[in-house]
Scaffold this motif. Structure first.
Motif, PDB file in Angstrom:
ATOM      1  N   LEU A   1       0.822  -1.213   0.000  1.00 18.82           N
ATOM      2  CA  LEU A   1       0.000   0.000   0.000  1.00 18.82           C
ATOM      3  C   LEU A   1       0.853   1.259   0.000  1.00 18.82           C
ATOM      4  CD1 LEU A   1      -2.766  -1.015   2.568  1.00 18.82           C
ATOM      5  CD2 LEU A   1      -2.780  -1.266   0.080  1.00 18.82           C
TER       6      LEU A   1
ATOM      7  N   GLU B   1      -5.372  -6.130  -2.881  1.00 19.65           N
ATOM      8  CA  GLU B   1      -5.006  -4.717  -2.824  1.00 19.65           C
ATOM      9  C   GLU B   1      -5.675  -4.033  -1.634  1.00 19.65           C
ATOM     10  OE1 GLU B   1      -6.132  -3.226  -6.631  1.00 19.65           O
ATOM     11  OE2 GLU B   1      -4.331  -4.013  -7.631  1.00 19.65           O
ATOM     12  N   GLU B   2      -5.766  -4.738  -0.538  1.00 16.86           N
ATOM     13  CA  GLU B   2      -6.347  -4.193   0.681  1.00 16.86           C
ATOM     14  C   GLU B   2      -5.518  -4.650   1.873  1.00 16.86           C
ATOM     15  OE1 GLU B   2     -10.032  -6.477   1.957  1.00 16.86           O
ATOM     16  OE2 GLU B   2      -9.899  -7.066  -0.161  1.00 16.86           O
TER      17      GLU B   2
ATOM     18  N   THR C   1      -3.963  -6.581   4.813  1.00 15.73           N
ATOM     19  CA  THR C   1      -4.007  -7.988   5.220  1.00 15.73           C
ATOM     20  C   THR C   1      -3.550  -8.174   6.662  1.00 15.73           C
ATOM     21  OG1 THR C   1      -1.758  -8.395   4.401  1.00 15.73           O
ATOM     22  CG2 THR C   1      -3.580  -8.775   2.860  1.00 15.73           C
TER      23      THR C   1
ATOM     24  N   ARG D   1      -2.289  -0.462   9.240  1.00 13.51           N
ATOM     25  CA  ARG D   1      -3.082  -1.243   8.280  1.00 13.51           C
ATOM     26  C   ARG D   1      -2.173  -1.479   7.080  1.00 13.51           C
ATOM     27  NH1 ARG D   1      -8.730  -0.676   8.876  1.00 13.51           N
ATOM     28  NH2 ARG D   1      -9.020  -0.743   6.624  1.00 13.51           N
TER      29      ARG D   1
ATOM     30  N   CYS E   1      -0.594  -4.125   3.819  1.00 10.02           N
ATOM     31  CA  CYS E   1      -0.800  -5.242   2.893  1.00 10.02           C
ATOM     32  C   CYS E   1       0.546  -5.925   2.699  1.00 10.02           C
ATOM     33  CB  CYS E   1      -1.350  -4.730   1.567  1.00 10.02           C
ATOM     34  SG  CYS E   1      -1.652  -6.034   0.350  1.00 10.02           S
TER      35      CYS E   1
ATOM     36  N   SER F   1     -16.234  -1.070   7.966  1.00 10.23           N
ATOM     37  CA  SER F   1     -15.580   0.109   7.410  1.00 10.23           C
ATOM     38  C   SER F   1     -15.261   1.102   8.532  1.00 10.23           C
ATOM     39  CB  SER F   1     -16.482   0.789   6.381  1.00 10.23           C
ATOM     40  OG  SER F   1     -17.620   1.333   7.007  1.00 10.23           O
TER      41      SER F   1
END
Length: 319
Positions: free
Chosen positions: A145, A168-169, A171, A178, A180, A227
């Motif tokens: 990211l 693409e978020e 993990t 946060r 990836c 979210s």
């Protein structure tokens, strides 16, 4: 499926079996199994270890690939692992008249990135076959990211072999970050992927499957939407809820009664802030007898609460 199980596999076998029991998984790539070479005897449901690497000079780490016993696979006689910097194992899988090479790799946060890159290139030069399909799974501890030097170097090397990230978020989600850092890299299309939270580890597991193998038995999956906006709404509502009768009820010392009061207040807030949303289709495997409906509901409740906890960075001050 790809998962950094974090902290070892020994005490998480039942939790991992419950995940496998809910998803139609053929191959499972594990990072940080923390086992010696005895891991080759590991059995999970009808899965067995197809390939592995274990550390010998220091604790932790390790990678392995598990698969169903019915799979038609072959071992690849190549391993250039270096503890912490580049830990790898691989198999070649015959799938629907196609040959798929699967790599499982791990780089510790303390591992040498330059050594990882060099050994990754050597591995591809030795094993990569243009006529085959290739899947690279693992935890590389490079945050995709971010657009930094390490990310660019890694992406460029993978692009030499037509490998691109399917996730693409984030993990791995903690109170402070946060990132990836886990992914599934592929050199072909026709693949769907999901990053799914789990209580087994603070890493998600990445689930990937071929569209042509998603048949009529596929079932729509529903996920709660955790979210940032929903989490903030949850914090506000919980913070503004009157909990006095729960903590200061001198008429009753019954903990079960107090918990039920707490749960009855919290549940509608949780349900309103984190509604179910439909997300893709996944086929289900046959359920085992021991993992009954009650255990499944308890597991889901624990999992959902954990996701809220992981996303709340500030302490809640109950008013």
């Amino acid at each position: 499926m790809n998962l950094n199980i974090q902290g070892g596999i020994t005490n998480k076998k039942e939790a991992l079996e419950s995940i496998l029991n809910n998803h139609d998984v053929n191959v499972l790539c594990i990072s940080e199994h923390h086992e010696s070479s005895d891991i080759k005897f590991l059995k999970l449901l009808d899965y067995k270890v197809l390939s592995y690497f274990s550390r010998t000079s220091c604790r932790g780490g390790g990678v392995c690939i598990l698969g169903r016993e019915s799979l038609n696979f072959s071992k690849i006689p190549f391993n250039n692992s270096e503890e912490k910097s580049f830990e790898m194992c691989s198999i070649k899988l015959e799938l629907n008249k196609e040959c798929v090479t699967i790599f499982s790799v791990y780089r510790s946060p303390k591992g040498d990135f330059e050594a990882f890159v060099e050994k990754l290139s050597i591995m591809f030069e030795a094993i990569y076959e243009p006529k085959n399909k290739h899947i690279l799974c693992g935890d590389i501890n490079v945050n995709l990211l971010e657009n930094n030097k390490q990310t660019k170097i890694l992406k460029n090397i993978l692009l030499e072999y037509n490998l691109v990230a399917s996730i693409e978020e984030p993990t791995r989600i903690t109170y402070h970050s946060r990132t990836c850092i886990d992914n599934i890299f592929v050199d072909f299309t026709g693949l769907k992927s999901l990053a799914v939270d789990t209580c087994v580890s603070d890493h998600t597991f990445q689930l990937f499957f071929f569209e042509e193998f998603c048949n009529n038995n596929c079932t729509e999956r529903f996920f709660r939407n955790f979210s940032e906006n929903n989490v903030n709404s949850f914090i506000d509502l919980v913070s503004n809820t009157d909990w006095n009768n729960l903590f200061y009820d001198i008429q009753s010392d019954d903990l079960d009664k107090k918990f039920n009061t707490f749960y009855e207040k919290l549940k509608p807030i949780f349900m309103s802030c984190f509604p179910f949303t439909k997300k893709g289709k996944v086929s289900y495997r046959k359920k085992t007898n021991w993992f009954n409906r009650e255990l499944r509901e308890l597991s889901r409740a624990v999992h959902e609460m954990q996701q809220v906890n992981k996303r709340i960075k500030n302490d809640l001050y109950i008013k």
